[in-house]
Design a protein around this motif. Structure first.
Motif, PDB file in Angstrom:
ATOM      1  N   THR A  21      33.502  37.772  40.376  1.00 59.77           N
ATOM      2  CA  THR A  21      34.356  38.031  41.534  1.00 59.77           C
ATOM      3  C   THR A  21      35.691  38.624  41.105  1.00 59.77           C
ATOM      4  N   GLN A  22      36.310  38.066  40.074  1.00 61.44           N
ATOM      5  CA  GLN A  22      37.580  38.594  39.584  1.00 61.44           C
ATOM      6  C   GLN A  22      37.405  40.010  39.033  1.00 61.44           C
ATOM      7  N   PHE A  23      36.301  40.262  38.349  1.00 61.23           N
ATOM      8  CA  PHE A  23      36.018  41.594  37.807  1.00 61.23           C
ATOM      9  C   PHE A  23      35.933  42.614  38.942  1.00 61.23           C
ATOM     10  N   ASN A  24      35.163  42.312  39.981  1.00 61.34           N
ATOM     11  CA  ASN A  24      35.024  43.214  41.121  1.00 61.34           C
ATOM     12  C   ASN A  24      36.348  43.400  41.859  1.00 61.34           C
ATOM     13  N   ASP A  25      37.092  42.311  42.024  1.00 59.95           N
ATOM     14  CA  ASP A  25      38.369  42.396  42.736  1.00 59.95           C
ATOM     15  C   ASP A  25      39.343  43.330  42.014  1.00 59.95           C
ATOM     16  N   LEU A  26      39.403  43.222  40.698  1.00 58.59           N
ATOM     17  CA  LEU A  26      40.308  44.077  39.926  1.00 58.59           C
ATOM     18  C   LEU A  26      39.875  45.535  40.007  1.00 58.59           C
ATOM     19  N   LEU A  27      38.568  45.789  39.925  1.00 58.01           N
ATOM     20  CA  LEU A  27      38.081  47.167  40.045  1.00 58.01           C
ATOM     21  C   LEU A  27      38.432  47.773  41.395  1.00 58.01           C
ATOM     22  N   ARG A  28      38.172  47.026  42.471  1.00 59.89           N
ATOM     23  CA  ARG A  28      38.426  47.561  43.802  1.00 59.89           C
ATOM     24  C   ARG A  28      39.915  47.786  44.037  1.00 59.89           C
ATOM     25  N   TYR A  29      40.751  46.900  43.497  1.00 56.85           N
ATOM     26  CA  TYR A  29      42.195  47.092  43.654  1.00 56.85           C
ATOM     27  C   TYR A  29      42.655  48.326  42.891  1.00 56.85           C
ATOM     28  N   PHE A  65      43.634  37.510  30.182  1.00 57.78           N
ATOM     29  CA  PHE A  65      43.778  36.472  31.202  1.00 57.78           C
ATOM     30  C   PHE A  65      45.186  35.898  31.163  1.00 57.78           C
ATOM     31  N   ASP A  66      45.781  35.806  32.343  1.00 54.96           N
ATOM     32  CA  ASP A  66      47.039  35.081  32.510  1.00 54.96           C
ATOM     33  C   ASP A  66      46.636  33.698  32.997  1.00 54.96           C
ATOM     34  N   GLU A  67      46.537  32.771  32.021  1.00 56.47           N
ATOM     35  CA  GLU A  67      45.916  31.475  32.269  1.00 56.47           C
ATOM     36  C   GLU A  67      44.474  31.724  32.726  1.00 56.47           C
ATOM     37  N   GLU A  68      44.103  31.473  33.971  1.00 50.48           N
ATOM     38  CA  GLU A  68      42.719  31.711  34.407  1.00 50.48           C
ATOM     39  C   GLU A  68      42.574  32.958  35.266  1.00 50.48           C
ATOM     40  N   LYS A  69      43.629  33.719  35.410  1.00 48.58           N
ATOM     41  CA  LYS A  69      43.592  34.927  36.240  1.00 48.58           C
ATOM     42  C   LYS A  69      43.331  36.158  35.374  1.00 48.58           C
ATOM     43  N   LEU A  70      42.267  36.898  35.711  1.00 49.17           N
ATOM     44  CA  LEU A  70      41.956  38.144  35.019  1.00 49.17           C
ATOM     45  C   LEU A  70      42.942  39.224  35.452  1.00 49.17           C
ATOM     46  N   VAL A  71      43.634  39.865  34.477  1.00 51.30           N
ATOM     47  CA  VAL A  71      44.669  40.840  34.835  1.00 51.30           C
ATOM     48  C   VAL A  71      44.419  42.229  34.254  1.00 51.30           C
ATOM     49  N   SER A  72      43.521  42.340  33.271  1.00 49.98           N
ATOM     50  CA  SER A  72      43.230  43.640  32.663  1.00 49.98           C
ATOM     51  C   SER A  72      41.847  43.561  32.034  1.00 49.98           C
ATOM     52  N   GLN A  73      41.087  44.669  32.088  1.00 55.59           N
ATOM     53  CA  GLN A  73      39.700  44.598  31.616  1.00 55.59           C
ATOM     54  C   GLN A  73      39.187  45.946  31.138  1.00 55.59           C
ATOM     55  N   ILE A  74      38.136  45.876  30.305  1.00 56.09           N
ATOM     56  CA  ILE A  74      37.408  47.064  29.850  1.00 56.09           C
ATOM     57  C   ILE A  74      35.986  46.636  29.530  1.00 56.09           C
ATOM     58  N   ALA A  75      35.011  47.473  29.898  1.00 57.58           N
ATOM     59  CA  ALA A  75      33.600  47.168  29.655  1.00 57.58           C
ATOM     60  C   ALA A  75      32.977  48.286  28.817  1.00 57.58           C
ATOM     61  N   VAL A  76      32.032  47.923  27.954  1.00 63.49           N
ATOM     62  CA  VAL A  76      31.324  48.891  27.125  1.00 63.49           C
ATOM     63  C   VAL A  76      29.831  48.657  27.273  1.00 63.49           C
ATOM     64  N   TYR A  77      29.139  49.627  27.853  1.00 63.89           N
ATOM     65  CA  TYR A  77      27.691  49.573  27.981  1.00 63.89           C
ATOM     66  C   TYR A  77      27.035  49.937  26.647  1.00 63.89           C
ATOM     67  N   PRO A  78      25.958  49.269  26.255  1.00 66.29           N
ATOM     68  CA  PRO A  78      25.163  49.724  25.101  1.00 66.29           C
ATOM     69  C   PRO A  78      24.253  50.871  25.538  1.00 66.29           C
ATOM     70  N   MET A  79      24.489  52.069  25.015  1.00 69.76           N
ATOM     71  CA  MET A  79      23.727  53.244  25.429  1.00 69.76           C
ATOM     72  C   MET A  79      23.316  54.057  24.207  1.00 69.76           C
ATOM     73  N   ARG A  80      22.482  55.058  24.450  1.00 70.08           N
ATOM     74  CA  ARG A  80      22.073  55.979  23.384  1.00 70.08           C
ATOM     75  C   ARG A  80      22.140  57.407  23.916  1.00 70.08           C
ATOM     76  N   VAL A  81      22.451  58.333  23.018  1.00 72.71           N
ATOM     77  CA  VAL A  81      22.617  59.723  23.425  1.00 72.71           C
ATOM     78  C   VAL A  81      22.026  60.638  22.361  1.00 72.71           C
ATOM     79  N   ASN A  82      21.458  61.759  22.822  1.00 72.67           N
ATOM     80  CA  ASN A  82      20.894  62.769  21.910  1.00 72.67           C
ATOM     81  C   ASN A  82      22.010  63.694  21.447  1.00 72.67           C
ATOM     82  N   ILE A  83      22.215  63.760  20.139  1.00 74.96           N
ATOM     83  CA  ILE A  83      23.177  64.703  19.579  1.00 74.96           C
ATOM     84  C   ILE A  83      22.421  65.645  18.652  1.00 74.96           C
TER      85      ILE A  83
END
Length: 409
Positions: A21-29, A65-83
């Motif tokens: 929920t916190q992840f989605n809220d931060l993205l939408r904001y 996290f500021d105590e229990e509040k998520l304030v900044s985030q980054i996600a990394v998907y595991p993917m593969r690419v043809n080079i």
């Protein structure tokens, strides 16, 4: 100072499903997508909450996290690419966001540094992302590596029918032949993302219910291409057009042109790096080009070990190159990387100077090795500092096919 007190209580940790929920809220904001807008677009409440759950389930997600509040985030998907015909492990960066009251504290810089370290430890030697700000990501070492061309064709400009032996069939979006064609396409197309289940989920995530997939089968019923599209307000919109040979290309355009009586215009996106107009009898169409995806090499040494340079083994055995690389984020990428080939054409990487260094930053190295821009062009605009003979060597060693990248995550 208040800011110092806030920073003292901030902690970095990995996000779990309990933080959805916190992840989605931060993205939408951060991206100004309101709950009501999603409802108005036809999303159900449960769908909104679960729309990004695959990120927390399958990606590596870091947050402050500021105590229990998520304030900044980054996600990394595991993917593969043809080079250039070789499959590389890739970290797909997404979900980058910080609440404005926590801006200016260096939170995202630290998250990106930690993410690069973790990508390196997982063997993800290259990273891709869709930028919300090209200047911001350039400062962090990413660079544009592919373009999206948008085209618009009037109904009277549609190609005439070309005789082909096969036919097109509309199929379910989950049809195995659709994925099969893309898998075969990925094997032969530099820059293409290898779509696993996670990548296909992202591919369909924001599409509406009127999306259609149509496959071209040859006379032996072998699938050789597909078009993903929708028709709305007399406009045929192409999401993606993929073909493995010219027969499939003609067959798919025959199918599109067969909608002549239903539409006024065909529009879509082209990721090949080549204008569509040249392939049409009436080339006086509207096309525009915009930068699309960005990438950065995460681990120069390991990337160079696997990078498929062009040229014969005999020529390579007499070739030596020394790169001097600057990187604003990853200290392990800074300095000298020398490449030389043995008599069998196997390339070896060392940190020793074996010639006059070819100097550039990590952004330029990425754009050059992915063939988005040629070495001679980068040299001419002073993104590379090198002897002219080394530029000529690079021109022979780096393949010319531009990247194709049509995905969004």
């Amino acid at each position: 100072m208040l800011k110092d007190k806030i920073q003292a209580r901030l902690k970095i940790r990995h996000l779990e499903m309990e933080h959805l929920t916190q992840f989605n809220d931060l993205l939408r904001y951060a991206f100004q997508v309101t709950y009501q807008e999603l409802l108005d677009a036809g999303w159900q409440e449960d769908e909104i909450r679960q729309s990004k759950s695959p990120v927390l389930q399958k990606a590596d997600v870091l947050g402050w996290f500021d105590e229990e509040k998520l304030v900044s985030q980054i996600a990394v998907y595991p993917m593969r690419v043809n080079i250039h015909g070789r499959i590389f492990e890739m970290g797909g960066v997404t979900g980058v966001a910080t609440y404005p009251e926590y801006a200016g504290m260096g939170l995202m810089h630290e998250l990106m540094t930690r993410s690069l370290q973790e990508m390196r430890s997982r063997g993800q030697t290259i990273s891709f992302l869709y930028p919300y700000s090209i200047p911001f990501y350039r400062k962090k070492g990413w660079e544009i590596v592919s373009d999206k061309m948008t085209f618009s064709i009037r109904d009277t400009q549609l190609p005439k029918q070309v005789d082909v032996s096969g036919m097109v069939e509309r199929v379910d979006l989950e049809h195995p032949d659709l994925k099969g064609v893309h898998n075969r396409f990925t094997e032969i197309r530099h820059g293409a993302l290898v779509r696993d289940d996670l990548a296909w989920e992202e591919y369909w995530r924001w599409d509406s219910e009127d999306v259609v997939a149509a496959l071209y089968y040859n006379e032996r019923h072998i699938p050789l291409g597909y078009v993903v599209y929708w028709i709305r307000n007399e406009v045929f919109t192409i999401k993606e057009l993929v073909y493995l040979n010219e027969e499939a290309r003609h067959g798919l355009w025959n199918y599109i042109s067969a909608h002549f009586s239903m539409i006024r215009r065909v529009q879509g996106d082209n990721y090949t790096g080549e204008p569509l107009a040249f392939l049409l009898e009436d080339s006086e169409i509207t096309e525009s080009i915009a930068p699309y995806i960005m990438a950065r090499i995460v681990d120069v040494q390991e990337f160079l070990k696997r990078y498929p340079f062009s040229g014969s083994a005999q020529r390579k055995s007499h070739t030596k190159l020394t790169f001097s690389i600057a990187d604003p984020m990853a200290e392990w990428n800074r300095g000298i990387f020398s490449v030389q080939w043995d008599a069998q054409g196997v390339q070896h990487i060392s940190r020793e100077v074996i010639g006059e260094p070819v100097e550039m930053d990590i952004q330029t190295l990425t754009a050059m090795l992915l063939s988005y821009k040629r070495p001679s062009y980068l040299y001419r605009i002073e993104r590379i500092k090198a002897a002219q003979e080394d530029i000529e060597v690079l021109e022979t060693l780096i393949r010319r096919e531009q990247p194709y990248f049509s995905d969004y995550f």
